[in-house]
Design an enzyme around this catalytic site. Structure first.
Site, PDB file in Angstrom:
ATOM      1  CE1 TYR A 121       0.090   4.016   0.383  1.00 40.03           C
ATOM      2  CE2 TYR A 121       0.512   6.363   0.528  1.00 40.03           C
ATOM      3  CZ  TYR A 121       0.944   5.091   0.207  1.00 40.03           C
ATOM      4  OH  TYR A 121       2.223   4.901  -0.270  1.00 40.03           O
ATOM      5  CG  ASN A 154       5.774  11.630  -6.411  1.00 41.94           C
ATOM      6  OD1 ASN A 154       4.982  10.718  -6.176  1.00 41.94           O
ATOM      7  ND2 ASN A 154       5.420  12.795  -6.924  1.00 41.94           N
ATOM      8  CB  SER A 184       2.440   6.239 -15.200  1.00 40.54           C
ATOM      9  OG  SER A 184       1.685   6.544 -14.070  1.00 40.54           O
ATOM     10  CE1 TYR A 208      -7.628  15.543 -12.911  1.00 43.52           C
ATOM     11  CE2 TYR A 208      -5.440  14.596 -13.258  1.00 43.52           C
ATOM     12  CZ  TYR A 208      -6.821  14.552 -13.442  1.00 43.52           C
ATOM     13  OH  TYR A 208      -7.370  13.545 -14.169  1.00 43.52           O
TER      14      TYR A 208
HETATM   15  N1  NAD Z   1       6.242   4.391  -5.685  1.00 46.55           N
HETATM   16  C1  NAD Z   1       6.276   5.423  -4.866  1.00 46.55           C
HETATM   17  O1  NAD Z   1       6.471   6.557  -5.304  1.00 46.55           O
HETATM   18  C2  NAD Z   1       6.105   5.229  -3.380  1.00 46.55           C
HETATM   19  C3  NAD Z   1       6.170   6.360  -2.561  1.00 46.55           C
HETATM   20  C4  NAD Z   1       5.999   6.188  -1.191  1.00 46.55           C
HETATM   21  C5  NAD Z   1       5.825   4.933  -0.640  1.00 46.55           C
HETATM   22  N2  NAD Z   1       5.777   3.860  -1.467  1.00 46.55           N
HETATM   23  C6  NAD Z   1       5.545   2.560  -0.839  1.00 46.55           C
HETATM   24  O2  NAD Z   1       6.364   1.573  -1.425  1.00 46.55           O
HETATM   25  C7  NAD Z   1       5.651   0.337  -1.502  1.00 46.55           C
HETATM   26  C8  NAD Z   1       5.641  -0.176  -2.923  1.00 46.55           C
HETATM   27  O3  NAD Z   1       5.032   0.786  -3.768  1.00 46.55           O
HETATM   28  P1  NAD Z   1       4.929   0.604  -5.358  1.00 46.55           P
HETATM   29  O4  NAD Z   1       5.001   1.937  -5.962  1.00 46.55           O
HETATM   30  O5  NAD Z   1       5.869  -0.438  -5.792  1.00 46.55           O
HETATM   31  O6  NAD Z   1       3.420   0.129  -5.485  1.00 46.55           O
HETATM   32  P2  NAD Z   1       2.809  -1.153  -6.207  1.00 46.55           P
HETATM   33  O7  NAD Z   1       1.331  -1.013  -6.113  1.00 46.55           O
HETATM   34  O8  NAD Z   1       3.415  -1.320  -7.554  1.00 46.55           O
HETATM   35  O9  NAD Z   1       3.318  -2.333  -5.296  1.00 46.55           O
HETATM   36  C9  NAD Z   1       2.648  -2.779  -4.149  1.00 46.55           C
HETATM   37  C10 NAD Z   1       2.665  -4.287  -4.169  1.00 46.55           C
HETATM   38  O10 NAD Z   1       2.026  -4.765  -2.995  1.00 46.55           O
HETATM   39  C11 NAD Z   1       1.153  -5.831  -3.369  1.00 46.55           C
HETATM   40  N3  NAD Z   1       0.104  -5.941  -2.386  1.00 46.55           N
HETATM   41  C12 NAD Z   1      -0.915  -5.089  -2.142  1.00 46.55           C
HETATM   42  N4  NAD Z   1      -1.696  -5.553  -1.144  1.00 46.55           N
HETATM   43  C13 NAD Z   1      -1.138  -6.722  -0.748  1.00 46.55           C
HETATM   44  C14 NAD Z   1      -1.487  -7.689   0.241  1.00 46.55           C
HETATM   45  N5  NAD Z   1      -2.563  -7.515   1.023  1.00 46.55           N
HETATM   46  N6  NAD Z   1      -0.705  -8.778   0.376  1.00 46.55           N
HETATM   47  C15 NAD Z   1       0.372  -8.963  -0.419  1.00 46.55           C
HETATM   48  N7  NAD Z   1       0.747  -8.089  -1.378  1.00 46.55           N
HETATM   49  C16 NAD Z   1       0.003  -6.978  -1.534  1.00 46.55           C
HETATM   50  C17 NAD Z   1       0.646  -5.439  -4.731  1.00 46.55           C
HETATM   51  O11 NAD Z   1       0.094  -6.497  -5.464  1.00 46.55           O
HETATM   52  C18 NAD Z   1       1.912  -4.865  -5.365  1.00 46.55           C
HETATM   53  O12 NAD Z   1       2.674  -5.866  -5.971  1.00 46.55           O
HETATM   54  C19 NAD Z   1       4.249   0.592  -0.946  1.00 46.55           C
HETATM   55  O13 NAD Z   1       4.224   0.196   0.401  1.00 46.55           O
HETATM   56  C20 NAD Z   1       4.111   2.086  -1.047  1.00 46.55           C
HETATM   57  O14 NAD Z   1       3.250   2.592  -0.054  1.00 46.55           O
HETATM   58  C21 NAD Z   1       5.895   3.977  -2.824  1.00 46.55           C
END
Ligand code: NAD
Length: 329
Positions: free
Chosen positions: A150, A179, A194, A209
C-alpha cells in the site's frame, strides 16, 4: 439554471467505497454528471443506493488495473482498498491497483485532457521521524514489510502523477489523506474507529493494540470531501502534494473512552500487542491546505463520532443492508 454545456462529466474511481460514495453524492449535489467506476472489492452498491435514481449518475463495474475508455472532464482516482486487512488480503493486487490503476487513469487524463485528482495517503510518510508531517517530509517507509504494498504503491502512484505533469502537462492534484472516518466505513475494515464503535455497540470489550498512548488524528468525512472538492477547483498551479486531514491529535485510549461514553456501554478496555510497522504518531500539518484552499476541518471528533455511531447502530440493527464479512475477490 445551468446550461448543459457547463455540466462537467466527472469520473470517480472507487466511487462505491466509503469516501467515494460521499464524493459522488457531493459532486451530484454540485450539478455534475458523475460516472462511478468500481469493482466492488471493498465498495458496496448499498453505499450508492440513494443516488441511483439521479439521472446524472451512472455506475460501471470495472477494475482500474485495466484501461478504461470514456470521455470525461475531471477524474477523481480513489480506487484502492484503504484498510490494512483489505489491502493485505491480496498485496500483489494492491500494488497493481495503485500503480497500474494510476497509469490507466493518467493515460485517460492525458487523452481526454481531464484534470485528475489522486487520493494519496499519509502512509507515504511511513513511521514518520518528524512530527507533525509536512508535505516536504520524504517519509520513513519500510519497502519490504506487510504494509509496503500500500505505502510503496501509493508512493509510486505519486511519482507517476508528477511525471505525467512534468512530461505531458497533465493537470494533477495529489492529496495525502489522513485517517478519515464517518458513515459508510466498511463494517469489517478493522480500522480503529469502526472497530471501537462496533465493539462498544455490541457491548464487547474494546481492543487496544499497544498501550493506547499512540496518537492519531481523525478527520470527519464531510470535512475531507470539502477539502478534496476545493483542491480540485483550485488554480492549476496548485498541484500538491497536499495534506488533507484533521490535525487535532487524540491517543487511541482517549478515542476508546469517548466511544464508550457516547455509546453508553459498559465495555472494558483490553490491550494486545502492536502489529508490525504500525506508526506510533501521525498528525498532519495542514498549513498548505489552509493557505491555498482556505480549508480546515470544522467537525469535532465528538460530533463526528456521534454520527458514525448512529450509522453503525442502524447497520447492526439491520435497518441498512449488511456488509459482506470479507472481500470477495
Ligand atoms: N479512509 C481513509 O482514511 C483514507 C486515508 C488515506 C487515503 N485514503 C484513500 O482514499 C481512497 C478511498 O478510500 P476509502 O476509505 O473510501 O476505502 P474503500 O475501501 O471504502 O474504497 C475503495 C474503493 O475502491 C474500490 N476498488 C478497489 N480496487 C479496485 C479496482 N481494482 N478497480 C476498481 N475499484 C476498486 C473498492 O471496491 C472500494 O469501493 C483510497 O485510495 C485510499 O487509499 C483513504
Amino acid at each position: 439554471m445551468r446550461h448543459y454545456d457547463s455540466i462537467k462529466r466527472v469520473l470517480v474511481t472507487g466511487g462505491a467505497g466509503f469516501l467515494g460514495s460521499h464524493l459522488c453524492e457531493r459532486l451530484l449535489a454540485d450539478g455534475n454528471d458523475v460516472l462511478c467506476v468500481d469493482n466492488y472489492f471493498t465498495g458496496r452498491r448499498a453505499n450508492l443506493a440513494h443516488l441511483l435514481n439521479n439521472p446524472n449518475f451512472e455506475v460501471l463495474r470495472h477494475d482500474v488495473t485495466f484501461p478504461l475508455y470514456v470521455e470525461v472532464d475531471e477524474i477523481y482516482n480513489l480506487a484502492c482498498p484503504a484498510a490494512p486487512i483489505h489491502y493485505q488480503f491480496d498485496p500483489v493486487q494492491t500494488t497493481k491497483v495503485s500503480v497500474h490503476g494510476a497509469i490507466n487513469v493518467l493515460g485517460l487524463a492525458k487523452r481526454t485532457k481531464a484534470k485528475i485528482f489522486q487520493a494519496s495517503t499519509s502512509e507515504v510518510y511511513g513511521d514518520p521521524l518528524v512530527h507533525p508531517q509536512r508535505e516536504d517530509y520524504w517519509g520513513n517507509v519500510n519497502p519490504v514489510g506487510t504494509r509496503s504494498c500500500y505505502d510503496e504503491g501509493k508512493r509510486c502512484a505519486e511519482t507517476l502523477f508528477f511525471d505525467y505533469h512534468r512530461q505531458y502537462a497533465t493537470r494533477i492534484k495529489v492529496a495525502r489523506i489522513f485517517n478519515t472516518y464517518g458513515p459508510r466505513m466498511h463494517i469489517n475494515d478493522g480500522r480503529v474507529v469502526s472497530n471501537f464503535v462496533i465493539q462498544a455497540l455490541r457491548g464487547e470489550d474494546i481492543t487496544l493494540y499497544g498501550d493506547g498512548t499512540q496518537t492519531r488524528s481523525f478527520c470527519y468525512v464531510a470535512d475531507l470531501i470539502e477539502g478534496i472538492v476545493r483542491f480540485m477547483d483550485a488554480p492549476a498551479e496548485i498541484v500538491g502534494p497536499m495534506n488533507l486531514g484533521n490535525p487535532v491529535e487524540f491517543t487511541i485510549k482517549q478515542l476508546a473512552e469517548m466511544v464508550i461514553e457516547l455509546v453508553g456501554t459498559k465495555s472494558r478496555l483490553v490491550y494486545k500487542p502492536l502489529p508490525s510497522d504500525d506508526p506510533k504518531q501521525r498528525q498532519p500539518d495542514i498549513s498548505l491546505a489552509k493557505e491555498m484552499l482556505a480549508w480546515e476541518p470544522t467537525v469535532a471528533l465528538r460530533e463526528g463520532l456521534a454520527k458514525t455511531i448512529a450509522y453503525f447502530d442502524k447497520v447492526l440493527r439491520n435497518d441498512a443492508p449488511p456488509a459482506r464479512k470479507s472481500p470477495t475477490i
